[in-house]
Scaffold this active site. Structure first.
Site, PDB file in Angstrom:
ATOM      1  N   CYS A  52      40.037  -2.920   1.685  1.00 31.40           N
ATOM      2  CA  CYS A  52      41.188  -2.013   1.520  1.00 31.40           C
ATOM      3  C   CYS A  52      42.458  -2.650   2.083  1.00 31.40           C
ATOM      4  O   CYS A  52      43.544  -2.530   1.511  1.00 31.40           O
ATOM      5  CB  CYS A  52      40.947  -0.687   2.236  1.00 31.40           C
ATOM      6  SG  CYS A  52      39.523   0.210   1.635  1.00 31.40           S
ATOM      7  N   ASP A  75      39.677   1.604  -7.043  1.00 31.46           N
ATOM      8  CA  ASP A  75      40.889   1.905  -6.289  1.00 31.46           C
ATOM      9  C   ASP A  75      42.119   1.273  -6.960  1.00 31.46           C
ATOM     10  O   ASP A  75      42.032   0.179  -7.495  1.00 31.46           O
ATOM     11  CB  ASP A  75      40.793   1.332  -4.869  1.00 31.46           C
ATOM     12  CG  ASP A  75      39.873   2.152  -3.975  1.00 31.46           C
ATOM     13  OD1 ASP A  75      39.293   3.123  -4.479  1.00 31.46           O
ATOM     14  OD2 ASP A  75      39.758   1.825  -2.781  1.00 31.46           O
ATOM     15  N   CYS A  81      35.390  -0.481  -6.841  1.00 31.44           N
ATOM     16  CA  CYS A  81      35.415   0.890  -6.344  1.00 31.44           C
ATOM     17  C   CYS A  81      36.423   1.746  -7.105  1.00 31.44           C
ATOM     18  O   CYS A  81      36.561   2.929  -6.822  1.00 31.44           O
ATOM     19  CB  CYS A  81      35.673   0.916  -4.843  1.00 31.44           C
ATOM     20  SG  CYS A  81      37.003  -0.133  -4.294  1.00 31.44           S
ATOM     21  N   CYS A 122      40.019   5.497  -1.370  1.00 26.48           N
ATOM     22  CA  CYS A 122      39.421   6.107  -0.187  1.00 26.48           C
ATOM     23  C   CYS A 122      40.448   6.240   0.939  1.00 26.48           C
ATOM     24  O   CYS A 122      41.574   5.741   0.834  1.00 26.48           O
ATOM     25  CB  CYS A 122      38.249   5.276   0.290  1.00 26.48           C
ATOM     26  SG  CYS A 122      38.738   3.673   0.926  1.00 26.48           S
TER      27      CYS A 122
END
Lengths: 155, 143
Positions: B106, B39, B37, B63
């Site tokens: 996350c 991140d 993603c 996010c």
């Protein structure tokens, strides 16, 4: 399926020619008179051809498929990137987030150069048979591509 | 999918955003990423002589859940001992923020960042004590 040599670079024209030939062979509209049972198989085949084509025509998707075919799970095994690289990626993301309008274009060029460099390094790694390094570079390119697409939203 | 109120709160008012000097011997830095993603999470701790975390800072590009996870982590880290910090599990973060299954990664990232920061601090510490041990030998050899 396409009968082309498995490699990172492919002949785009040859690919398209094969795609069109394969499509004709299994196009649902051209084979309407066939048995109903065959029909499902034809649809299935034509979907496979389309999927394969869309992967093969995109260099990065092609690279991913090549890596995974040569060494299944190689991308998953190499998810941990060097912290120094990640710190740089974080700084780039910050730069993108706070870029003033006049900095957007130069930054865009810089990021595009990063993606090009990723591609070159990926190619070199594959040539040397170092698929782990190639997988890491594949992941690294994600950060540059994401920064680039974020920047495009600002442009 | 709706974010929980706690995620929104951390997202809108992130705690302890910023950086510490990564070259400070008392500072441990952890930078981790999730390539799928894109991140990135940087988490830093400052540890005093008694092994207590006196300061924690983070910077996250990702996010809302990634930002909230790291923001919450810095809150938990401040004032705790390094040993207790090493015990923090991603499941605690999931529970506190009511993260949905698709956002569990996350919290894993936040746990990885904590561990990486502690590891970095420990490496620095042992390198320092290694140096002083070496200089001790040199001093003995001289006398």
């Amino acid at each position: 399926m396409f009968g082309l040599t498995r490699s990172l670079d492919i002949d785009a024209q040859a690919l398209e020619k094969r795609y069109l030939a394969l499509s004709r062979e299994c196009h649902p509209d051209l084979l309407r008179t066939q048995e109903v049972g065959d029909c499902a198989a034809v649809l299935q085949r034509s979907a496979e051809v389309n999927d394969a084509f869309s992967i093969l025509r995109d260099p990065w998707r092609r690279a991913r498929a090549l890596l995974e075919t040569a060494s299944p799970g190689v991308l998953d095994r190499n998810k941990k990137l060097d912290p120094t690289f990640l710190a740089d990626a974080l700084e780039l993301a910050e730069e993108v987030a706070f870029a003033k309008q006049e900095h957007v274009q130069p930054l865009q060029r810089r990021l595009a150069a990063c993606v090009d460099a990723d591609w070159a390094a990926l190619r070199t790694a594959i040539e040397h048979g170092d698929l782990d390094a190639a997988a890491r570079r594949f992941h690294a390119s994600h950060y540059h591509k994401k920064a680039l697409s974020d920047l495009e939203l600002k442009a | 999918m709706a974010y929980s109120d706690k995620v929104l709160d951390h997202y809108q008012n992130p705690r302890n955003v910023g950086s510490l000097d990564k070259n400070d011997p008392n500072v441990g830095t952890g930078v981790v990423g999730a390539p799928e993603c894109g991140d990135v999470m940087k988490l830093q701790i400052r540890v005093d002589d008694s092994g207590k975390i006196v300061e924690a800072k983070f910077k996250t590009y990702g996010c809302g859940s990634a930002i909230a996870s790291s923001s919450l982590a810095t809150e938990w880290l401040k004032g705790t001992s390094v040993d207790a910090a090493a015990q923090i599990k991603n499941t605690q973060i999931v529970e506190e923020l009511s993260l949905p299954p698709v956002k569990i990664h996350c919290s894993v990232l936040a746990e990885d960042a904590i561990k990486a920061a502690i590891e970095d601090w420990r490496t620095k510490k042992s390198a320092l004590s290694g140096k002083s041990a070496l200089s001790g030998i040199a001093a003995e050899a001289k006398s």
